[in-house]
Motif scaffolding. Structure first.
Motif, PDB file in Angstrom:
ATOM      1  N   VAL A 162      92.654 -23.420  23.615  1.00  0.00           N
ATOM      2  CA  VAL A 162      92.865 -22.342  22.635  1.00  0.00           C
ATOM      3  C   VAL A 162      92.006 -22.592  21.402  1.00  0.00           C
ATOM      4  CG1 VAL A 162      94.561 -21.321  21.060  1.00  0.00           C
ATOM      5  CG2 VAL A 162      95.143 -21.661  23.461  1.00  0.00           C
ATOM      6  N   PHE A 165      88.580 -21.382  22.222  1.00  0.00           N
ATOM      7  CA  PHE A 165      88.538 -19.928  22.025  1.00  0.00           C
ATOM      8  C   PHE A 165      88.317 -19.620  20.544  1.00  0.00           C
ATOM      9  CE2 PHE A 165      91.141 -18.349  25.895  1.00  0.00           C
ATOM     10  CZ  PHE A 165      90.031 -17.764  26.466  1.00  0.00           C
ATOM     11  N   ASP A 166      89.138 -20.208  19.707  1.00  0.00           N
ATOM     12  CA  ASP A 166      89.106 -19.930  18.275  1.00  0.00           C
ATOM     13  C   ASP A 166      87.749 -20.264  17.672  1.00  0.00           C
ATOM     14  OD1 ASP A 166      90.492 -19.333  15.698  1.00  0.00           O
ATOM     15  OD2 ASP A 166      90.096 -21.456  15.322  1.00  0.00           O
ATOM     16  N   SER A 176      89.533 -12.023  16.285  1.00  0.00           N
ATOM     17  CA  SER A 176      90.247 -11.927  17.560  1.00  0.00           C
ATOM     18  C   SER A 176      91.725 -12.245  17.406  1.00  0.00           C
ATOM     19  CB  SER A 176      89.642 -12.907  18.570  1.00  0.00           C
ATOM     20  OG  SER A 176      88.250 -12.724  18.697  1.00  0.00           O
ATOM     21  N   ILE A 178      94.479 -14.199  19.846  1.00  0.00           N
ATOM     22  CA  ILE A 178      94.628 -15.027  21.045  1.00  0.00           C
ATOM     23  C   ILE A 178      96.093 -14.986  21.455  1.00  0.00           C
ATOM     24  CG2 ILE A 178      94.301 -17.319  22.057  1.00  0.00           C
ATOM     25  CD1 ILE A 178      92.291 -17.859  19.724  1.00  0.00           C
ATOM     26  N   ASN A 277      91.380 -17.567  13.872  1.00  0.00           N
ATOM     27  CA  ASN A 277      91.866 -16.339  14.471  1.00  0.00           C
ATOM     28  C   ASN A 277      93.372 -16.424  14.681  1.00  0.00           C
ATOM     29  OD1 ASN A 277      89.283 -14.697  15.274  1.00  0.00           O
ATOM     30  ND2 ASN A 277      88.843 -16.795  15.897  1.00  0.00           N
ATOM     31  N   VAL A 279      96.808 -16.566  16.566  1.00  0.00           N
ATOM     32  CA  VAL A 279      97.365 -17.049  17.832  1.00  0.00           C
ATOM     33  C   VAL A 279      98.827 -16.612  17.882  1.00  0.00           C
ATOM     34  CG1 VAL A 279      97.853 -19.055  19.276  1.00  0.00           C
ATOM     35  CG2 VAL A 279      95.809 -19.030  17.836  1.00  0.00           C
ATOM     36  N   GLU A 298      95.080 -14.870  26.724  1.00  0.00           N
ATOM     37  CA  GLU A 298      94.197 -13.708  26.752  1.00  0.00           C
ATOM     38  C   GLU A 298      93.723 -13.442  25.325  1.00  0.00           C
ATOM     39  OE1 GLU A 298      94.656 -10.422  29.693  1.00  0.00           O
ATOM     40  OE2 GLU A 298      95.249  -9.313  27.908  1.00  0.00           O
ATOM     41  N   VAL A 299      92.464 -13.055  25.199  1.00  0.00           N
ATOM     42  CA  VAL A 299      91.889 -12.805  23.870  1.00  0.00           C
ATOM     43  C   VAL A 299      91.433 -11.362  23.785  1.00  0.00           C
ATOM     44  CG1 VAL A 299      90.209 -13.558  22.151  1.00  0.00           C
ATOM     45  CG2 VAL A 299      91.062 -15.190  23.840  1.00  0.00           C
ATOM     46  N   LYS A 300      91.792 -10.701  22.687  1.00  0.00           N
ATOM     47  CA  LYS A 300      91.364  -9.328  22.425  1.00  0.00           C
ATOM     48  C   LYS A 300      90.623  -9.278  21.088  1.00  0.00           C
ATOM     49  CE  LYS A 300      93.443  -7.061  25.877  1.00  0.00           C
ATOM     50  NZ  LYS A 300      94.548  -6.115  25.628  1.00  0.00           N
ATOM     51  N   SER A 301      89.596  -8.429  21.039  1.00  0.00           N
ATOM     52  CA  SER A 301      88.921  -8.172  19.769  1.00  0.00           C
ATOM     53  C   SER A 301      89.817  -7.296  18.897  1.00  0.00           C
ATOM     54  CB  SER A 301      87.587  -7.469  20.015  1.00  0.00           C
ATOM     55  OG  SER A 301      87.093  -6.904  18.816  1.00  0.00           O
ATOM     56  N   SER A 308      90.263  -7.350  27.446  1.00  0.00           N
ATOM     57  CA  SER A 308      90.214  -8.766  27.088  1.00  0.00           C
ATOM     58  C   SER A 308      88.786  -9.287  27.084  1.00  0.00           C
ATOM     59  CB  SER A 308      91.068  -9.588  28.045  1.00  0.00           C
ATOM     60  OG  SER A 308      90.537  -9.566  29.348  1.00  0.00           O
TER      61      SER A 308
END
Length: 446
Positions: A162, A165-166, A176, A178, A277, A279, A298-301, A308
């Protein structure tokens, strides 16, 4: 016939390729920073490797590759006459294009288990193919950027992924959200609703919640025989926002309580470092793929509606289907195609990406052109990206070429520059010109 490409695929112009490479290199630099190492697997896998790993819908979306030569010579005649495509496929196709990078990775781990060291931390940036209906942000050929670790059940790795991702989305300047959940929590919902034997049917329906809404989910559940008090209980539990509240609802759901325990352990690690971002825990996050068993992501803008742009999760028994039991893994994947589309829409690519060539030489006559060619060789030897117009054409034409390619500097060579052994350098943005020796020009551009 007008040339074309298959639906769901794309050509990329030079500036687009440079932008994609920027995305890949940014992601790769973060992977390496966290101690992951690269591998690659073949474009094609045996269909026996791919089928049955993604659920019924995933199997339908696999691209099959026809057997070599006369593929109909060994076709199932009965299936052919009955137009039974499923049975026919088995006799005419033994290979398929990879659907994702995770299943081939599991096969890789089993096949090379004596050559790698556990926990094995790998990353992989390669294209995958899905016979999906093309639409915005959804293509039939696209790159995935995966990072996985196998051989450990530590929830530290969930927190690490995670954080990856960040950090990647911070570097790419994509704001984003997360989302985090756990498949055991979803199983707890099935336990509470008394439909443990229909867990997969439930998760497939929940996975479509953001696309079809609650009524659509109810219809999907009813189609599978889940309705009345059972479906009402599912929707009731999907409204819960906190782990504490969920723990009360799961008083008699042992698997669900285990999922809550895993999420809390994840947060002990994750909350010890700051995030750029957001979480959040999202109980509706399902991730429809069959192989997930624990935490899922799952990550969304926040700024672009596109689906995603990243996802992943824990899989405890994926390698067991290839004969290697008790090897837990967890991984995430970046959707490079959607990330590209988000960054294009937001216009957040660095401007310098289109200006890799720093200078181009233009000349008035043949002698000037030959002199320019020697200077170009010196600049390239110094590691400076340099180009030269191929002939002393009309100066207007040469300058237009430099302008169209957005090259920041133009070296203009004429009879006087040759005589003085200098280079006239024009900065295209400001229009300023100066005469420099080759040594001074190298210093300037370095």
């Amino acid at each position: 016939m007008k040339p074309s490409i298959p639906k769901g695929t794309r050509d990329f112009l030079p500036d687009q390729v440079l932008k994609r490479k920027y995305i890949f290199s940014t992601i790769e630099s973060v992977f390496q920073k966290y101690g992951y190492i690269p591998i690659e697997t073949p474009t094609m896998e045996n269909l026996s490797t791919l089928t049955g790993k993604y659920g019924e819908e995933g199997d339908r979306l696999l691209f099959k590759v026809l057997n070599n030569g006369d593929y109909l010579s060994k076709a199932n005649e009965e299936a052919l006459s009955n137009r039974d495509s499923q049975k026919l496929t088995a006799s005419i196709s033994k290979r398929g294009l990879r659907y994702d990078l995770t299943v081939p990775f599991a096969r890789y781990v089993v096949q090379h288990q004596n050559d790698i060291h556990f926990p094995f931390k790998r990353y992989q940036i390669q294209p995958v193919w899905r016979a999906d209906r093309p639409q915005k942000g959804r293509y039939q050929e696209f790159y995935q950027c995966d990072v996985d670790v196998v051989g450990s059940s530590s929830l530290m790795y969930e927190a690490e992924l995670v954080k990856i991702f960040d950090e990647v989305f911070e570097k790419l300047k994509i704001s984003s959200i997360i989302k985090v959940n756990n498949r055991k929590v979803l199983y707890g919902i099935a336990e509470a609703a008394g439909i443990e034997d229909q867990f997969m049917d439930m998760t497939i329906a929940i996975d479509k919640l953001d696309k079809i809404g609650e009524q659509g989910v109810l219809q999907q559940l009813a189609y599978k025989g889940i309705e009345g008090d059972k479906s009402d209980k599912i929707l009731e539990l999907l409204q819960i926002k906190s782990l504490d509240e969920l723990e009360k609802a799961f008083a008699n759901c042992p698997e669900g309580l285990k999922g809550i325990e895993e999420l809390r352990q994840f947060h002990i690690y994750a909350d010890s470092t700051p995030f750029s971002n957001e979480v959040v825990f999202d109980i509706t996050l399902a991730r429809g793929l069959n192989y997930y068993t624990g935490c899922i992501f799952e990550v969304k803008s926040k700024d672009v509606e596109i689906g995603s742009i990243g996802g992943g999760g824990r899989y405890d028994d994926l390698t067991s289907v290839f004969g290697m039991k008790d090897v837990s893994g967890v991984g995430i994947s970046f959707g490079a195609a959607r990330i590209f589309d988000v960054m294009t829409e937001l216009d957040i690519f660095p401007e310098a990406l289109s200006n890799l060539t720093k200078i181009i030489f233009v000349s008035f006559d043949q002698a000037s052109h030959e002199y320019a060619y020697r200077q170009v060789a010196a600049l390239r030897a110094a590691g400076i990206a340099t180009d030269i117009y191929p002939e002393p054409a009309k100066m207007k034409k040469q300058m237009k070429y430099a302008h169209d390619r957005q090259i920041p500097y133009v070296a203009i060579i004429g009879e006087q520059e040759v005589a003085d052994n200098v280079i006239m350098v024009k900065h295209m943005a400001s229009g300023e010109q100066e005469k420099l020796t080759i040594e001074a020009l190298i210093n300037k551009l370095s």
